[in-house]
Design a protein around this motif. Sequence first.
Motif, PDB file in Angstrom:
ATOM      1  N   GLY A  40       1.856 -29.687   2.331  1.00 35.46           N
ATOM      2  CA  GLY A  40       2.738 -28.751   1.643  1.00 35.46           C
ATOM      3  C   GLY A  40       1.935 -27.872   0.707  1.00 35.46           C
ATOM      4  N   ILE A  42       1.045 -25.317  -2.276  1.00 42.67           N
ATOM      5  CA  ILE A  42       1.512 -25.255  -3.661  1.00 42.67           C
ATOM      6  C   ILE A  42       1.541 -23.794  -4.093  1.00 42.67           C
ATOM      7  N   ARG A  56       2.914 -25.357 -11.178  1.00 42.82           N
ATOM      8  CA  ARG A  56       2.589 -25.595  -9.772  1.00 42.82           C
ATOM      9  C   ARG A  56       3.842 -26.136  -9.105  1.00 42.82           C
ATOM     10  N   PRO A  58       6.102 -26.944  -5.384  1.00 44.96           N
ATOM     11  CA  PRO A  58       5.948 -27.189  -3.943  1.00 44.96           C
ATOM     12  C   PRO A  58       6.552 -26.062  -3.119  1.00 44.96           C
ATOM     13  N   SER A  59       5.926 -25.808  -1.987  1.00 45.52           N
ATOM     14  CA  SER A  59       6.443 -24.838  -1.014  1.00 45.52           C
ATOM     15  C   SER A  59       6.829 -25.600   0.242  1.00 45.52           C
ATOM     16  N   HIS A  61       6.711 -27.363   3.761  1.00 39.30           N
ATOM     17  CA  HIS A  61       5.657 -28.139   4.406  1.00 39.30           C
ATOM     18  C   HIS A  61       5.356 -27.598   5.796  1.00 39.30           C
TER      19      HIS A  61
END
Length: 163
Positions: A40, A42, A56, A58-59, A61
């Motif tokens: 995933g 960042i 930071r 999460p984007s 996956h």
Amino acid sequence: MANYDPPVAFSFRVSIKNGTTAAGPDFISFSEMSGLEAAGPISELQEGGENRLVHRLPSSHGFQTLVCKRGTMPAGSDFAKWCRDVIEGALAGTTTTHDLSVSLLDANGTEQITWAAHNAWPVKWAVASLRSEAREIAVETLEFAYQNLTRTSPSGQPPTHRQ
């Protein structure tokens, strides 16, 4: 307390299951397998007014392609036909997907950990360089894209234990 024995990486089985038939999975032999990876990315977001802070976040996956190596397979096998049909049919917009499972096995051939690559399809089929001076078997490499990756172990238990 039981001690944990990690499974070995050299004893594995690859199986393919067609979700549209009642037939059981077909097992395919490969000498090498890589690409069981989910990552995933960042995203960094600079906080306004507070220049020393960067958040930071999460984007979405993504998954690597499964890379499988083996001696060249017979052209008439069902597996070879599926790979050929998908790769050649990709330009026509037809893609048939299957679930691919990779299982680590213990000394008795019992599955210890299984990764399932859901809705997989072949995206690359290549044969290694052919050299007249080499004393090697002809090796082909197959790459598969897939939509999701899950990991399971029998009965949800840790893979292997010894007393």
